[in-house]
Design an enzyme around this catalytic site. Sequence first.
Site, PDB file in Angstrom:
ATOM      1  N   ASP A  62       3.440  17.560  -3.543  1.00 52.18           N
ATOM      2  CA  ASP A  62       4.855  17.211  -3.487  1.00 52.18           C
ATOM      3  C   ASP A  62       5.572  17.870  -4.666  1.00 52.18           C
ATOM      4  O   ASP A  62       5.071  17.900  -5.788  1.00 52.18           O
ATOM      5  CB  ASP A  62       5.016  15.686  -3.542  1.00 52.18           C
ATOM      6  CG  ASP A  62       6.400  15.238  -3.105  1.00 52.18           C
ATOM      7  OD1 ASP A  62       6.526  14.628  -2.046  1.00 52.18           O
ATOM      8  OD2 ASP A  62       7.371  15.505  -3.857  1.00 52.18           O
ATOM      9  N   ILE A  63       6.766  18.392  -4.412  1.00 53.88           N
ATOM     10  CA  ILE A  63       7.529  19.099  -5.445  1.00 53.88           C
ATOM     11  C   ILE A  63       8.047  18.139  -6.520  1.00 53.88           C
ATOM     12  O   ILE A  63       8.345  18.569  -7.641  1.00 53.88           O
ATOM     13  CB  ILE A  63       8.696  19.867  -4.770  1.00 53.88           C
ATOM     14  CG1 ILE A  63       9.127  21.049  -5.603  1.00 53.88           C
ATOM     15  CG2 ILE A  63       9.872  18.957  -4.454  1.00 53.88           C
ATOM     16  CD1 ILE A  63      10.035  22.030  -4.851  1.00 53.88           C
ATOM     17  N   ASN A 100       6.795   7.279   5.545  1.00 51.18           N
ATOM     18  CA  ASN A 100       8.153   6.751   5.618  1.00 51.18           C
ATOM     19  C   ASN A 100       8.726   7.113   6.985  1.00 51.18           C
ATOM     20  O   ASN A 100       8.597   8.247   7.442  1.00 51.18           O
ATOM     21  CB  ASN A 100       9.025   7.347   4.509  1.00 51.18           C
ATOM     22  CG  ASN A 100       8.599   6.884   3.132  1.00 51.18           C
ATOM     23  OD1 ASN A 100       8.144   5.750   2.967  1.00 51.18           O
ATOM     24  ND2 ASN A 100       8.743   7.741   2.135  1.00 51.18           N
ATOM     25  N   GLY A 107      13.392   5.580   3.326  1.00 52.22           N
ATOM     26  CA  GLY A 107      13.233   6.644   2.345  1.00 52.22           C
ATOM     27  C   GLY A 107      12.833   7.980   2.919  1.00 52.22           C
ATOM     28  O   GLY A 107      12.535   8.914   2.169  1.00 52.22           O
ATOM     29  N   GLN A 108      12.802   8.106   4.261  1.00 51.14           N
ATOM     30  CA  GLN A 108      12.434   9.411   4.826  1.00 51.14           C
ATOM     31  C   GLN A 108      13.592  10.389   4.646  1.00 51.14           C
ATOM     32  O   GLN A 108      14.737  10.078   5.013  1.00 51.14           O
ATOM     33  CB  GLN A 108      12.087   9.287   6.316  1.00 51.14           C
ATOM     34  CG  GLN A 108      11.517  10.585   6.879  1.00 51.14           C
ATOM     35  CD  GLN A 108      11.045  10.458   8.328  1.00 51.14           C
ATOM     36  OE1 GLN A 108      11.267   9.447   8.987  1.00 51.14           O
ATOM     37  NE2 GLN A 108      10.394  11.513   8.815  1.00 51.14           N
ATOM     38  N   HIS A 118       4.980  13.512   7.721  1.00 52.40           N
ATOM     39  CA  HIS A 118       4.136  13.791   6.551  1.00 52.40           C
ATOM     40  C   HIS A 118       3.574  12.491   6.023  1.00 52.40           C
ATOM     41  O   HIS A 118       4.293  11.494   5.927  1.00 52.40           O
ATOM     42  CB  HIS A 118       4.912  14.529   5.451  1.00 52.40           C
ATOM     43  CG  HIS A 118       6.220  13.881   5.092  1.00 52.40           C
ATOM     44  ND1 HIS A 118       7.349  14.038   5.860  1.00 52.40           N
ATOM     45  CD2 HIS A 118       6.568  13.079   4.070  1.00 52.40           C
ATOM     46  CE1 HIS A 118       8.352  13.360   5.328  1.00 52.40           C
ATOM     47  NE2 HIS A 118       7.906  12.760   4.238  1.00 52.40           N
ATOM     48  N   HIS A 177       2.199  10.751   2.724  1.00 50.70           N
ATOM     49  CA  HIS A 177       2.129  10.889   1.264  1.00 50.70           C
ATOM     50  C   HIS A 177       0.780  10.334   0.805  1.00 50.70           C
ATOM     51  O   HIS A 177       0.479   9.166   1.058  1.00 50.70           O
ATOM     52  CB  HIS A 177       3.200  10.042   0.578  1.00 50.70           C
ATOM     53  CG  HIS A 177       4.619  10.445   0.820  1.00 50.70           C
ATOM     54  ND1 HIS A 177       5.361  11.139  -0.112  1.00 50.70           N
ATOM     55  CD2 HIS A 177       5.448  10.214   1.857  1.00 50.70           C
ATOM     56  CE1 HIS A 177       6.603  11.307   0.356  1.00 50.70           C
ATOM     57  NE2 HIS A 177       6.681  10.762   1.539  1.00 50.70           N
TER      58      HIS A 177
END
Length: 116
Positions: free
Chosen positions: A32-33, A89, A95-96, A102, A104
Amino acid sequence: MAQDDCLFCKIAKGEVPAEIVRESERTVAFRDINPQAPTHVLVIPRDHYPNAAEAAAADAGLLDEIVREAHEVAAEEGVVDLGYRLVFNTGSGAGQTVFHLHGHVLGGRGMEWPPG
Ligand code: 5GP
Ligand code: ZN
């Protein structure tokens, strides 16, 4: 099928760079960035589905593969013994922000419950 304007479709196709940690025939896992834990990796399908429920309804077996890959990522990162969290999410209220499925994989620190 890929969706032209989708960021994660572009990451899956290698058109947008990402730090890929693991790949399978149908999935890609990358860091994750904006990591929220020492280990924060996203596991995505190469095919575009907006969320986990739609993928489960349309593609039997894909979610299993994502969960298996998430566990392999956690093992490679050394966070299985402490425990890790796998989060999907679904919807902006949850919070998506990216509407390509994806999972997490979060680990490497203690996790609180309930989540914020
Ligand atoms: P969501 O909020 O949809 O559950 O998760 C989307 C995640 O994608 C966020 O944790 C966000 O930091 C991450 N993200 C957004 N853009 C990029 C990007 O360009 N590259 C990577 N590696 N992660 C991204
Ligand atoms: Zn996509």
